[in-house]
Design an enzyme around this catalytic site. Structure first.
Site, PDB file in Angstrom:
ATOM      1  N   PHE A   1       0.829  -1.215   0.000  1.00  0.00           N
ATOM      2  CA  PHE A   1       0.000   0.000   0.000  1.00  0.00           C
ATOM      3  C   PHE A   1       0.859   1.260   0.000  1.00  0.00           C
ATOM      4  O   PHE A   1       2.059   1.230   0.295  1.00  0.00           O
ATOM      5  CB  PHE A   1      -0.928   0.022   1.217  1.00  0.00           C
ATOM      6  CG  PHE A   1      -0.216   0.041   2.548  1.00  0.00           C
ATOM      7  CD1 PHE A   1       0.310   1.226   3.053  1.00  0.00           C
ATOM      8  CD2 PHE A   1      -0.064  -1.122   3.299  1.00  0.00           C
ATOM      9  CE1 PHE A   1       0.987   1.255   4.286  1.00  0.00           C
ATOM     10  CE2 PHE A   1       0.607  -1.107   4.529  1.00  0.00           C
ATOM     11  CZ  PHE A   1       1.127   0.089   5.008  1.00  0.00           C
ATOM     12  N   ILE A   2       0.206   2.380  -0.324  1.00  0.00           N
ATOM     13  CA  ILE A   2       0.798   3.723  -0.237  1.00  0.00           C
ATOM     14  C   ILE A   2      -0.187   4.552   0.576  1.00  0.00           C
ATOM     15  O   ILE A   2      -1.381   4.539   0.288  1.00  0.00           O
ATOM     16  CB  ILE A   2       0.966   4.350  -1.644  1.00  0.00           C
ATOM     17  CG1 ILE A   2       1.908   3.491  -2.501  1.00  0.00           C
ATOM     18  CG2 ILE A   2       1.478   5.781  -1.539  1.00  0.00           C
ATOM     19  CD1 ILE A   2       1.923   3.874  -3.967  1.00  0.00           C
ATOM     20  N   GLU A   3       0.308   5.272   1.594  1.00  0.00           N
ATOM     21  CA  GLU A   3      -0.603   6.056   2.436  1.00  0.00           C
ATOM     22  C   GLU A   3      -0.076   7.451   2.750  1.00  0.00           C
ATOM     23  O   GLU A   3       1.129   7.641   2.937  1.00  0.00           O
ATOM     24  CB  GLU A   3      -0.842   5.334   3.780  1.00  0.00           C
ATOM     25  CG  GLU A   3      -1.694   4.085   3.662  1.00  0.00           C
ATOM     26  CD  GLU A   3      -1.971   3.406   4.990  1.00  0.00           C
ATOM     27  OE1 GLU A   3      -2.875   2.562   5.020  1.00  0.00           O
ATOM     28  OE2 GLU A   3      -1.281   3.712   6.000  1.00  0.00           O
TER      29      GLU A   3
ATOM     30  N   PRO B   1       2.993  -1.034  10.640  1.00  0.00           N
ATOM     31  CA  PRO B   1       1.684  -0.573  10.178  1.00  0.00           C
ATOM     32  C   PRO B   1       0.543  -1.419  10.725  1.00  0.00           C
ATOM     33  O   PRO B   1       0.700  -2.622  10.935  1.00  0.00           O
ATOM     34  CB  PRO B   1       1.783  -0.740   8.654  1.00  0.00           C
ATOM     35  CG  PRO B   1       2.702  -1.913   8.483  1.00  0.00           C
ATOM     36  CD  PRO B   1       3.671  -1.871   9.638  1.00  0.00           C
TER      37      PRO B   1
ATOM     38  N   MET C   1      -5.662  -0.965   6.955  1.00  0.00           N
ATOM     39  CA  MET C   1      -5.952   0.275   6.223  1.00  0.00           C
ATOM     40  C   MET C   1      -7.008   1.159   6.893  1.00  0.00           C
ATOM     41  O   MET C   1      -7.345   2.219   6.357  1.00  0.00           O
ATOM     42  CB  MET C   1      -6.362  -0.040   4.788  1.00  0.00           C
ATOM     43  CG  MET C   1      -7.632  -0.850   4.657  1.00  0.00           C
ATOM     44  SD  MET C   1      -7.947  -1.353   2.958  1.00  0.00           S
ATOM     45  CE  MET C   1      -8.500   0.169   2.226  1.00  0.00           C
TER      46      MET C   1
ATOM     47  N   HIS D   1       6.217  -6.752  12.442  1.00  0.00           N
ATOM     48  CA  HIS D   1       6.220  -5.989  11.180  1.00  0.00           C
ATOM     49  C   HIS D   1       4.847  -5.436  10.838  1.00  0.00           C
ATOM     50  O   HIS D   1       4.648  -4.833   9.791  1.00  0.00           O
ATOM     51  CB  HIS D   1       6.739  -6.856  10.036  1.00  0.00           C
ATOM     52  CG  HIS D   1       5.743  -7.821   9.451  1.00  0.00           C
ATOM     53  ND1 HIS D   1       4.963  -8.650  10.213  1.00  0.00           N
ATOM     54  CD2 HIS D   1       5.417  -8.083   8.150  1.00  0.00           C
ATOM     55  CE1 HIS D   1       4.203  -9.390   9.408  1.00  0.00           C
ATOM     56  NE2 HIS D   1       4.455  -9.057   8.165  1.00  0.00           N
ATOM     57  N   GLY D   2       3.882  -5.635  11.739  1.00  0.00           N
ATOM     58  CA  GLY D   2       2.533  -5.133  11.478  1.00  0.00           C
ATOM     59  C   GLY D   2       1.570  -5.710  12.486  1.00  0.00           C
ATOM     60  O   GLY D   2       1.968  -6.152  13.570  1.00  0.00           O
ATOM     61  N   ALA D   3       0.301  -5.707  12.118  1.00  0.00           N
ATOM     62  CA  ALA D   3      -0.721  -6.223  13.026  1.00  0.00           C
ATOM     63  C   ALA D   3      -0.846  -7.740  12.914  1.00  0.00           C
ATOM     64  O   ALA D   3      -1.178  -8.423  13.869  1.00  0.00           O
ATOM     65  CB  ALA D   3      -2.064  -5.560  12.718  1.00  0.00           C
TER      66      ALA D   3
END
Length: 393
Positions: free
Chosen positions: A157-159, A298, A301, A322-324
């Site tokens: 993704f890009i945010e 991250p 989303m 590295h994330g959820a």
């Protein structure tokens, strides 16, 4: 929180920071890896740990004189990149949709690639070594060039995000694209063939490994480093384009200097020193968190993400999550949730709201707050981000 020590007979221990009791399949996977004779000290499981191929996603495996290509995985060098901009969030007012459309026009997603190869890409020094990569990828140089500066699919993704001080951050998640995937598959296949020929009795065929000092190990390590570099530069190329888009909308196209830049892998292997010994450390869905290392964790989303600084915890081999981490597989998420659920869970985020990204619905992921709570001994939070624009791969 600190870890829970899991001991299996005939195996090195497993230190788990997991925010849930391991299920039967997860326990089996952890035990399989811990039973390998070349695993060093213990296996460390991060708070977001979940099922993977051969090894759990969210595991840190230190090894002596051997490496497991399937444990590194097929998206070699997958990771995150973030920059803190000098812009205040108020400047975004009324511009979010246009920013998203410009990102989607400038950065290819899914299987798409760039039509033209930009100078930054063609000037990358490591193209000179392409001929030294595995013979199975020699027809992919043009594709690899065109894909550098493209996002890919799945959970990439890009945010555009805002921190607690209403400062604008740019963040993206991507890896080594098709070339990394193909390289990984070529070497995983070789490792499996070698194990078969040697009559090795592995607890799982995906744990086939290369032994240091062999030609196969050397070839894999060379290609691995190349693909990890490709992934890092791929993120840099996209971030430069992304930054120019945001500057066009918020600064009339005037270049600005980032206040902080972070670029970190979370699917990779490196040589490091731990407990006084040089070992190969494979982080499969984990970020390096040595003291003062910056990392990015991250959420989904529709939730928060974190910029963190490592605390250098020796027992985690200086790593963090590295994330959820997923709680539902992609197919299950599509069966359980509807488009209305997606719209509701991504309220306030400028993003696609269609069935094509239903498998990325926030509820398919673990609560990021809980994941962060479980690793307070591994990292300190530098910034808490909330996305306002999200472009999915």
């Amino acid at each position: 929180m600190s870890y829970e020590k899991l001991e299996f007979s005939q195996a090195t221990p497993v230190y788990s920071w997991a925010n849930h009791a391991l299920g039967h399949e997860e326990t089996k996977m952890a035990k399989n890896v811990a039973s390998l004779p070349f695993v060093f000290k213990h296996v460390a499981l991060m708070p977001d740990v979940h099922l993977g191929k051969g090894a759990l996603v969210g595991s840190v495996i230190a090894t002596k004189e051997a490496i497991i290509p399937a444990a590194v995985g097929v998206d070699i060098g997958c990771g995150m990149c973030a920059i803190k901009t000098p812009f205040n969030g108020d400047k975004l007012e009324g511009k979010l949709k246009k920013i998203r459309q410009d990102i989607e026009a400038a950065i290819p997603t899914g299987f798409d690639e760039n039509q033209d190869v930009e100078k930054t890409v063609s000037n990358w020094q490591r193209w000179q070594n392409f001929k030294d990569l595995h013979s199975g990828v020699q027809d992919l140089e043009v594709k690899a060039m065109r894909q550098m500066g493209s996002l890919g699919g799945g959970n990439h993704f890009i945010e555009v995000c805002l921190d607690a001080e209403n400062q604008v951050w740019l963040m993206l998640h991507s890896g080594s694209r098709n070339i990394g995937n193909k390289l990984a598959k070529c070497h995983i296949s070789t490792a499996k063939e070698l194990a078969k020929m040697a009559g090795e009795r592995l607890p799982d065929p995906d744990l086939a490994n290369f032994v240091a000092g062999t030609e196969e190990f050397r070839a894999y390590w060379h290609d691995l480093q190349w693909a990890q570099d490709y992934a890092r530069v791929n993120r840099e190329v996209m971030m430069a384009r992304f930054k120019r888009i945001v500057e066009k909308h918020l600064a009339g196209g005037k270049p600005t200097k980032p206040l902080l830049e972070v670029n970190c892998h979370h699917n990779y292997a490196e040589k490091e020193v731990h407990f006084g010994e040089e070992v190969y450390v494979t982080r499969k869905g984990a970020v390096r968190a040595q003291e003062n290392d910056y990392g990015i964790i991250p959420g989904s989303m529709g939730t928060k993400s974190y910029i963190v600084k490592g605390k250098g915890c020796a027992d985690s081999f200086c790593s963090c999550s590295h994330g959820a981490g997923r709680v539902l597989s992609r197919s299950k998420a599509k069966n359980v949730y509807t488009l209305d659920d997606l719209i509701q869970q991504t309220a306030g985020v400028e993003c696609r709201k269609d069935s094509g990204i239903l498998d990325e619905i926030p509820a398919a992921y673990k609560p990021i707050d809980q994941v962060m709570e479980n690793q307070s001994d591994l990292v300190e939070v530098v910034a808490t981000l909330k996305q306002v624009v999200c472009v999915k791969g």
